[in-house]
Design a protein around this motif. Sequence first.
Motif, PDB file in Angstrom:
ATOM      1  N   PHE A  15      -3.892  -8.125 -12.563  1.00  0.00           N
ATOM      2  CA  PHE A  15      -3.697  -6.920 -11.757  1.00  0.00           C
ATOM      3  C   PHE A  15      -4.418  -7.033 -10.417  1.00  0.00           C
ATOM      4  O   PHE A  15      -3.882  -6.628  -9.383  1.00  0.00           O
ATOM      5  CB  PHE A  15      -4.174  -5.689 -12.526  1.00  0.00           C
ATOM      6  CG  PHE A  15      -3.803  -4.393 -11.877  1.00  0.00           C
ATOM      7  CD1 PHE A  15      -2.475  -4.052 -11.682  1.00  0.00           C
ATOM      8  CD2 PHE A  15      -4.773  -3.515 -11.444  1.00  0.00           C
ATOM      9  CE1 PHE A  15      -2.124  -2.852 -11.073  1.00  0.00           C
ATOM     10  CE2 PHE A  15      -4.433  -2.318 -10.837  1.00  0.00           C
ATOM     11  CZ  PHE A  15      -3.114  -1.987 -10.654  1.00  0.00           C
ATOM     12  N   LEU A  16      -5.620  -7.605 -10.418  1.00  0.00           N
ATOM     13  CA  LEU A  16      -6.344  -7.805  -9.160  1.00  0.00           C
ATOM     14  C   LEU A  16      -5.592  -8.769  -8.241  1.00  0.00           C
ATOM     15  O   LEU A  16      -5.503  -8.540  -7.027  1.00  0.00           O
ATOM     16  CB  LEU A  16      -7.759  -8.297  -9.427  1.00  0.00           C
ATOM     17  CG  LEU A  16      -8.704  -7.275 -10.066  1.00  0.00           C
ATOM     18  CD1 LEU A  16     -10.033  -7.929 -10.414  1.00  0.00           C
ATOM     19  CD2 LEU A  16      -8.906  -6.080  -9.154  1.00  0.00           C
ATOM     20  N   LEU A  17      -5.042  -9.838  -8.812  1.00  0.00           N
ATOM     21  CA  LEU A  17      -4.237 -10.760  -8.005  1.00  0.00           C
ATOM     22  C   LEU A  17      -2.974 -10.085  -7.488  1.00  0.00           C
ATOM     23  O   LEU A  17      -2.558 -10.309  -6.341  1.00  0.00           O
ATOM     24  CB  LEU A  17      -3.869 -11.997  -8.833  1.00  0.00           C
ATOM     25  CG  LEU A  17      -5.013 -12.962  -9.135  1.00  0.00           C
ATOM     26  CD1 LEU A  17      -4.553 -14.022 -10.134  1.00  0.00           C
ATOM     27  CD2 LEU A  17      -5.506 -13.600  -7.860  1.00  0.00           C
ATOM     28  N   TYR A  18      -2.364  -9.248  -8.302  1.00  0.00           N
ATOM     29  CA  TYR A  18      -1.163  -8.523  -7.892  1.00  0.00           C
ATOM     30  C   TYR A  18      -1.479  -7.581  -6.734  1.00  0.00           C
ATOM     31  O   TYR A  18      -0.718  -7.501  -5.763  1.00  0.00           O
ATOM     32  CB  TYR A  18      -0.594  -7.736  -9.078  1.00  0.00           C
ATOM     33  CG  TYR A  18       0.640  -6.963  -8.721  1.00  0.00           C
ATOM     34  CD1 TYR A  18       1.868  -7.591  -8.651  1.00  0.00           C
ATOM     35  CD2 TYR A  18       0.578  -5.605  -8.437  1.00  0.00           C
ATOM     36  CE1 TYR A  18       3.011  -6.895  -8.310  1.00  0.00           C
ATOM     37  CE2 TYR A  18       1.702  -4.898  -8.088  1.00  0.00           C
ATOM     38  CZ  TYR A  18       2.924  -5.546  -8.032  1.00  0.00           C
ATOM     39  OH  TYR A  18       4.043  -4.856  -7.683  1.00  0.00           O
ATOM     40  N   ILE A  19      -2.593  -6.873  -6.819  1.00  0.00           N
ATOM     41  CA  ILE A  19      -2.991  -5.973  -5.735  1.00  0.00           C
ATOM     42  C   ILE A  19      -3.196  -6.761  -4.446  1.00  0.00           C
ATOM     43  O   ILE A  19      -2.735  -6.354  -3.374  1.00  0.00           O
ATOM     44  CB  ILE A  19      -4.260  -5.193  -6.105  1.00  0.00           C
ATOM     45  CG1 ILE A  19      -3.959  -4.191  -7.206  1.00  0.00           C
ATOM     46  CG2 ILE A  19      -4.843  -4.487  -4.886  1.00  0.00           C
ATOM     47  CD1 ILE A  19      -5.197  -3.534  -7.783  1.00  0.00           C
ATOM     48  N   GLY A  20      -3.891  -7.894  -4.534  1.00  0.00           N
ATOM     49  CA  GLY A  20      -4.115  -8.727  -3.355  1.00  0.00           C
ATOM     50  C   GLY A  20      -2.817  -9.203  -2.734  1.00  0.00           C
ATOM     51  O   GLY A  20      -2.645  -9.175  -1.511  1.00  0.00           O
ATOM     52  N   ASP A  27       1.765  -6.422   5.071  1.00  0.00           N
ATOM     53  CA  ASP A  27       1.728  -6.693   6.511  1.00  0.00           C
ATOM     54  C   ASP A  27       3.067  -7.196   7.035  1.00  0.00           C
ATOM     55  O   ASP A  27       3.334  -7.098   8.229  1.00  0.00           O
ATOM     56  CB  ASP A  27       0.638  -7.720   6.838  1.00  0.00           C
ATOM     57  CG  ASP A  27      -0.757  -7.150   6.659  1.00  0.00           C
ATOM     58  OD1 ASP A  27      -0.899  -5.912   6.731  1.00  0.00           O
ATOM     59  OD2 ASP A  27      -1.688  -7.936   6.452  1.00  0.00           O
ATOM     60  N   LEU A  28       3.888  -7.748   6.163  1.00  0.00           N
ATOM     61  CA  LEU A  28       5.187  -8.286   6.570  1.00  0.00           C
ATOM     62  C   LEU A  28       6.301  -7.234   6.578  1.00  0.00           C
ATOM     63  O   LEU A  28       7.390  -7.496   7.073  1.00  0.00           O
ATOM     64  CB  LEU A  28       5.587  -9.434   5.643  1.00  0.00           C
ATOM     65  CG  LEU A  28       4.596 -10.593   5.556  1.00  0.00           C
ATOM     66  CD1 LEU A  28       5.062 -11.598   4.522  1.00  0.00           C
ATOM     67  CD2 LEU A  28       4.412 -11.247   6.911  1.00  0.00           C
ATOM     68  N   VAL A  29       6.011  -6.062   6.019  1.00  0.00           N
ATOM     69  CA  VAL A  29       7.014  -4.996   5.945  1.00  0.00           C
ATOM     70  C   VAL A  29       7.134  -4.342   7.322  1.00  0.00           C
ATOM     71  O   VAL A  29       6.121  -4.050   7.958  1.00  0.00           O
ATOM     72  CB  VAL A  29       6.608  -3.943   4.886  1.00  0.00           C
ATOM     73  CG1 VAL A  29       7.594  -2.796   4.849  1.00  0.00           C
ATOM     74  CG2 VAL A  29       6.488  -4.579   3.524  1.00  0.00           C
ATOM     75  N   PRO A  30       8.363  -4.118   7.776  1.00  0.00           N
ATOM     76  CA  PRO A  30       8.533  -3.443   9.074  1.00  0.00           C
ATOM     77  C   PRO A  30       7.851  -2.071   9.083  1.00  0.00           C
ATOM     78  O   PRO A  30       7.685  -1.445   8.040  1.00  0.00           O
ATOM     79  CB  PRO A  30      10.049  -3.289   9.203  1.00  0.00           C
ATOM     80  CG  PRO A  30      10.622  -4.310   8.297  1.00  0.00           C
ATOM     81  CD  PRO A  30       9.641  -4.490   7.185  1.00  0.00           C
ATOM     82  N   ARG A  31       7.467  -1.597  10.248  1.00  0.00           N
ATOM     83  CA  ARG A  31       6.736  -0.335  10.384  1.00  0.00           C
ATOM     84  C   ARG A  31       7.615   0.906  10.216  1.00  0.00           C
ATOM     85  O   ARG A  31       7.137   2.019  10.338  1.00  0.00           O
ATOM     86  CB  ARG A  31       6.050  -0.271  11.751  1.00  0.00           C
ATOM     87  CG  ARG A  31       5.015  -1.319  11.942  1.00  0.00           C
ATOM     88  CD  ARG A  31       3.752  -0.934  11.225  1.00  0.00           C
ATOM     89  NE  ARG A  31       2.743  -1.976  11.425  1.00  0.00           N
ATOM     90  CZ  ARG A  31       1.757  -2.190  10.617  1.00  0.00           C
ATOM     91  NH1 ARG A  31       1.625  -1.467   9.541  1.00  0.00           N
ATOM     92  NH2 ARG A  31       0.903  -3.133  10.867  1.00  0.00           N
ATOM     93  N   HIS A  32       8.875   0.712   9.928  1.00  0.00           N
ATOM     94  CA  HIS A  32       9.773   1.854   9.726  1.00  0.00           C
ATOM     95  C   HIS A  32       9.413   2.549   8.416  1.00  0.00           C
ATOM     96  O   HIS A  32       9.141   1.904   7.399  1.00  0.00           O
ATOM     97  CB  HIS A  32      11.230   1.375   9.703  1.00  0.00           C
ATOM     98  CG  HIS A  32      12.207   2.500   9.779  1.00  0.00           C
ATOM     99  ND1 HIS A  32      12.663   3.142   8.661  1.00  0.00           N
ATOM    100  CD2 HIS A  32      12.792   3.101  10.841  1.00  0.00           C
ATOM    101  CE1 HIS A  32      13.501   4.094   9.021  1.00  0.00           C
ATOM    102  NE2 HIS A  32      13.595   4.080  10.346  1.00  0.00           N
ATOM    103  N   TRP A  33       9.428   3.877   8.428  1.00  0.00           N
ATOM    104  CA  TRP A  33       8.992   4.639   7.258  1.00  0.00           C
ATOM    105  C   TRP A  33       9.851   4.358   6.026  1.00  0.00           C
ATOM    106  O   TRP A  33       9.331   4.337   4.901  1.00  0.00           O
ATOM    107  CB  TRP A  33       8.969   6.135   7.555  1.00  0.00           C
ATOM    108  CG  TRP A  33      10.327   6.740   7.788  1.00  0.00           C
ATOM    109  CD1 TRP A  33      10.968   6.871   8.976  1.00  0.00           C
ATOM    110  CD2 TRP A  33      11.203   7.255   6.790  1.00  0.00           C
ATOM    111  NE1 TRP A  33      12.201   7.442   8.785  1.00  0.00           N
ATOM    112  CE2 TRP A  33      12.373   7.705   7.451  1.00  0.00           C
ATOM    113  CE3 TRP A  33      11.122   7.390   5.416  1.00  0.00           C
ATOM    114  CZ2 TRP A  33      13.438   8.266   6.774  1.00  0.00           C
ATOM    115  CZ3 TRP A  33      12.191   7.959   4.728  1.00  0.00           C
ATOM    116  CH2 TRP A  33      13.330   8.387   5.413  1.00  0.00           C
TER     117      TRP A  33
END
Length: 61
Positions: A15-20, A27-33
């Motif tokens: 789970f800790l690795l998944y969160i990381g 950060d790679l997701v576009p800033r669109h809501w």
Amino acid sequence: MSRVPVAVIGGILGFLLYIGAAVALADLVPRHWAAQLLYFTVAGVFWAWPASRLMIWAARK
């Protein structure tokens, strides 16, 4: 050795690795809501599938 302690340790570490990974990929997701809503909804729910498989494995005799 019982499966439960192995599943607990593996589950916490996984789970800790998944969160990381989820935070790093965010950060790679576009800033669109809408894109962020979709990403965080999927990332927030997806962890339940491997967790359920781990619990089923730990509960087997």
